[in-house]
Enzyme design. Structure first.
Site, mmCIF file in Angstrom:
data_model
loop_
_atom_site.group_PDB
_atom_site.id
_atom_site.type_symbol
_atom_site.label_atom_id
_atom_site.label_comp_id
_atom_site.label_asym_id
_atom_site.label_seq_id
_atom_site.Cartn_x
_atom_site.Cartn_y
_atom_site.Cartn_z
ATOM 1 C CB CYS A 140 16.937 6.960 -7.904
ATOM 2 S SG CYS A 140 15.517 6.738 -6.832
ATOM 3 C CG HIS A 194 13.979 10.529 -11.463
ATOM 4 N ND1 HIS A 194 15.196 9.984 -11.793
ATOM 5 C CD2 HIS A 194 13.739 10.161 -10.172
ATOM 6 C CE1 HIS A 194 15.672 9.302 -10.762
ATOM 7 N NE2 HIS A 194 14.812 9.397 -9.759
#
Lengths: 383, 99
Positions: free
Chosen positions: A83, A332
């Protein structure tokens, strides 16, 4: 270091059924190039941040793919750090700009996650952790739930404290037309939603999102950038790493890599943490924002829950955090997040954040995390 | 899940984890399983600390969430990992049960 953010681009974040990864990347890239008044011929390099498109689609080699879409023949790279892929792509671009190897770089963070089922994407996201964690069936909600359990036990952080993070970020996102979720929610709604991994409910977790964010970074003061009253510069960039396995860390209630990356970035920028007026942090799960407040140094260790519950980090507070809506409410798309954070802080520092504009800003910070804190990238931006 | 060669390589290490006693540091009950774990959901996973202070993430079997408490003593067991198709190699791994 003083590298200009010459252009920004951002797609709507959400479930983009009719858009492919290529569509998303192209949209964000063209917006950034237009804003910077730079054509793809004038670029020296393209860096692409992406975590798992290869698993979802069978397509790798994204540096070349994105370059092909833009008819670009220079240097291209895909960067991966779970991420933190977007933040790492920014960091590596900065190194080559400082070295003088390149002068104008397009950095695109992009992720396409909704083409496969939730259990499948959950399984792919577990690639950010260790093999031992995968064999134990420890999903990412599970891993962060373990950190939340430890934090609640040690510091008496409450279930309501966790919920306050989600409530705040939804409120901010209601002012952001690019956010995935623009609905205001309450603490009660968070507490009463479906359990996903104790103590977390669905509203403690950031969603599955498609989206792309792009910036044009330039080491030459953009001669053509007359459209902005302020130019915004990245002045600090720090990266640190910790054990990939959560069980091997020294502590379950802090991300050491956040502290280290932050120190490097602050030192490079020549500022203190108390100089930061605004921040975008990595709230993949509510506990992560609490940890970020502590590990970045905005409040003492253990006090993150109270710091947020006392509304210090609201838009109207003394230190607005995640005015974009954060990962929870803005969404996200894993590889895009690190670049999106740069876009949000740039808009805030420029004064172009519209309904969620914070006044009198001088210094901003972004924190982008990979896995459970195995990689952390911190950037400092200034006018 | 893993390929036959990966499973074979993993199995060679299993004997190092037989009958190890440890304590439960933290745990969570997972309701939303990843691919391959759907048939087990919900299930308990925690971080276990062994006598030599090393820690591992492990599934906790044969009990309910209410039975768990901090520093609860556990012992390792060998159990199946994930779901196996009839013609596949069965994957085994380490989990823990309460003592």
């Amino acid at each position: 270091m003083k590298i200009a953010v010459a252009g920004t681009g951002l797609t709507k974040f959400g479930e983009a059924w009719d858009k492919s990864l290529e569509d998303l990347a192209l949209e964000a890239s063209q917006e950034a190039l237009n804003e910077a008044r730079v054509t793809s011929n004038e670029l020296d390099a393209i860096f692409v941040g992406n975590m798992l498109y290869g698993k979802v689609s069978g397509q790798d080699h994204l540096g070349s793919l994105i370059s092909s879409l833009l008819n670009f023949k220079g240097a291209s790279f895909r960067v991966e750090g779970a991420c933190a892929s977007g933040g790492l792509a920014i960091h590596l671009s900065l190194q080559s700009l400082i070295a003088g190897t390149y002068k104008n770089i397009l950095v695109v963070g992009v992720e396409k996650m909704t083409d496969v089922s939730a259990p499948e994407i959950s399984s792919y996201l577990m690639g950010a952790g260790s093999e031992g964690e995968r064999l134990a069936g420890l999903t990412f909600p599970g891993l962060y739930a373990l950190m939340a359990q430890a934090h609640m036990k040690k510091f008496k952080t409450s279930r309501e404290d966790l919920a306050q993070v989600a409530v705040k970020n939804h409120y901010h996102a209601s002012l952001n037309s690019k956010a995935q979720f623009q609905s205001i929610i309450s603490v009660e709604q968070v507490l009463s939603s479906t359990s996903i991994s104790s103590p977390f409910t669905l509203f403690d977790a950031s969603p599955i999102t498609d989206g792309a964010a792009a910036v044009v970074l330039s080491s030459v003061i953009p001669a053509k950038a007359g459209i902005h009253t302020n130019n915004v510069f990245i002045t600090g960039s720090g990266v640190a790493t910790d054990d990939i396995d959560l069980s091997s860390r020294d502590s379950l209630v802090e991300l050491k890599a956040t502290k280290q990356a932050c120190q490097i970035a602050l030192k490079q920028a020549g500022v203190e943490i108390s100089d930061i007026n605004i921040a975008e942090v990595h709230d993949c799960f509510t506990i992560a924002e609490i940890l970020a407040m502590e590990d970045l140094g905005f409040c003492p260790k253990g006090m993150g829950g109270k710091f947020i519950s006392q509304k210090n980090t609201y838009l109207e507070g003394k230190l607005p955090v995640n005015t974009s809506g954060g990962l929870k409410a803005c969404g996200h798309p894993v590889g895009a997040t690190g670049v999106k954070q740069i876009v949000e802080i740039t808009h805030q520092l420029r004064g172009s954040a519209g309904k969620r504009q914070v006044k009198n800003l001088k210094v901003g910070l972004t924190q982008n995390v990979g896995g459970t804190g195995a990689t952390v990238v911190v950037h400092i931006l200034q006018t | 899940m893993s390929s036959p060669v990966q499973i074979w390589r993993q199995h060679k290490k299993l004997h190092n984890y037989l009958n190890k006693v440890g304590k439960l540091v933290v745990w969570t009950k997972i309701y939303a399983p990843p691919a391959g774990f759907e048939h087990q959901a919900p299930y308990l996973v925690g971080i276990v600390e062994f006598e030599d202070k090393s820690r591992m993430p492990l599934q906790i079997v044969d009990c309910e969430e209410e039975d768990l408490k901090s520093n609860q003593k556990v012992v390792t067991v060998i159990r199946r990992i994930g779901k196996t198709k009839v013609e596949d190699v069965i994957e085994y791994g380490v989990k823990v049960k309460l003592i």
